[in-house]
Design an enzyme around this catalytic site. Structure first.
Site, short mmCIF file in Angstrom:
data_model
loop_
_atom_site.label_atom_id
_atom_site.label_comp_id
_atom_site.label_asym_id
_atom_site.label_seq_id
_atom_site.Cartn_x
_atom_site.Cartn_y
_atom_site.Cartn_z
N GLY A 15 0.98 -11.39 24.14
CA GLY A 15 0.91 -10.16 24.71
C GLY A 15 -0.51 -10.02 25.61
NE ARG A 76 4.91 -13.07 22.21
CZ ARG A 76 4.74 -12.06 22.45
NH1 ARG A 76 4.97 -11.38 23.83
NH2 ARG A 76 3.53 -11.23 22.04
CG ASP A 131 -1.07 -4.85 17.76
OD1 ASP A 131 -0.91 -3.89 18.18
OD2 ASP A 131 0.07 -5.51 17.83
#
Length: 335
Positions: A15, A76, A131
């Site tokens: 991400g 990815r 995150d």
């Protein structure tokens, strides 16, 4: 000037996170300053498999430090998860003469880097994820910007929700970690915050807090939910069933990933990119550049991936105290 390493590659995976471009810029400029060529690998490990690259120079990284996303794109790679794909990546490194790779991303990126290092390609990782859940580093590139973006959105939302005396349920990113939700929840003065690291007692953690807020005279209630704690729509439904109010749901989604990186993310990314190139040039490879108490540290990749990181629950104590107007006992170093 160091002439032992002649050419390195840089890529971004997983991400995207605000500050990735600042890290790429730092890698390129530091490499050029040390007399090395720098090759940008586009689309992460997929690009390394498919020989998708661009030669980087000063002009390629001019005026990108303030840009979100990543100029190298990110993806990815299913193929890289298999030995045949990794062998193709190694073949590309040999064909291009890459003597080291700087990989910018999260845990998945570092697991790929570890596999590549076992095949003889020196690598250095830079942690970048909104995150902030990379165990080996206290801070990851993109977290501060994502928090600021979420806070700005919720502040705007609060203005209209207060006008209509409504309950807001806001879902932020954090499938496995609640750092973003907890940090944002404290910053916006949330009524309640739900995070994956803490088992939810819906009656006490949500319903009773809304009741206490109403008894204190409030007519607007803000509930912040990390996506890993459950669906904001389901939580909204349960609130309606429990107390009879009609919550409005807002899922911030990928808006948290975008935007111009904050000063903290630009500065941290620049320092990490500089350190990563120096580590390769000086033979300290197969490591991750992390932060500890504000200082940069080099951690072997295998060790980095085996580490665990627990959320600072004293922050939750602060949230509890301020939302309930009660007493909180917190560690002095946090205060």
């Amino acid at each position: 000037m160091n002439n032992e390493i002649h050419r390195i590659g840089v890529l971004t995976c997983g991400g995207d996170a605000p500050g990735m471009n600042a890290a790429v810029r730092a890698v390129v400029r530091t490499a050029l300053g040390r007399g090395m060529e720098c090759i940008g690998i586009r689309r992460g490990w997929n690009g390394l498999i498919n020989s998708d690259f661009v030669r980087m120079d000063t002009s390629k990284v001019s005026h990108i430090i303030d840009k979100g996303g990543t100029i190298l794109y990110t993806a990815r790679s299913e193929e890289f998860m298999h030995p045949e794909g990794r062998q193709k990546a190694v073949a590309t490194c040999k064909l291009l003469g890459l003597e080291g790779i700087v990989a910018i991303g999260g845990d998945g990126t570092f697991r790929g880097a570890l596999e590549l290092s076992r095949l003889g390609i020196p690598v250095v990782g830079i942690p970048a994820t909104i995150d902030n859940d990379i165990s080996c580093s206290k801070y990851t590139i993109g977290f501060d910007t994502a928090c600021n973006t979420a806070i700005e959105c919720i502040d705007r939302l609060r203005d209209t929700m207060q006008s209509h005396e409504r309950c807001s349920v806001v879902e932020v990113m954090g499938r496995h970690a609640g750092y973003l939700a907890l940090y944002v929840g404290i910053a916006v003065g949330a009524t309640a915050v739900l995070i994956p690291e803490r088992e939810i007692d819906f009656e006490q953690d949500v319903v009773e807090k809304i009741r206490q807020a109403r008894l204190a005279g409030n007519t607007h209630y803000m509930v912040v939910v990390a996506e890993g704690s459950g669906s904001a729509f389901e939580i909204s439904k349960r609130i309606h069933e429990a107390v009879g109010i009609d919550p409005r749901v807002t899922v911030l989604g990928h808006i948290q990933r975008g935007g111009s990186p904050s000063a903290r993310d630009r500065e941290t990314a620049s320092r990490m990119g500089y350190a990563a190139v120096n580590a390769i040039a000086e033979g300290r490879t197969n490591c991750v550049i992390g932060t500890n108490e504000g200082h940069l540290v080099e951690i072997p990749i295998e060790e980095a991936l085996s580490m665990t990181k627990s959320i600072q629950m004293e922050r939750y104590e602060v949230l509890e105290a301020l939302s309930n107007r009660g007493t909180c006992f917190c560690s002095s170093d946090f205060l």
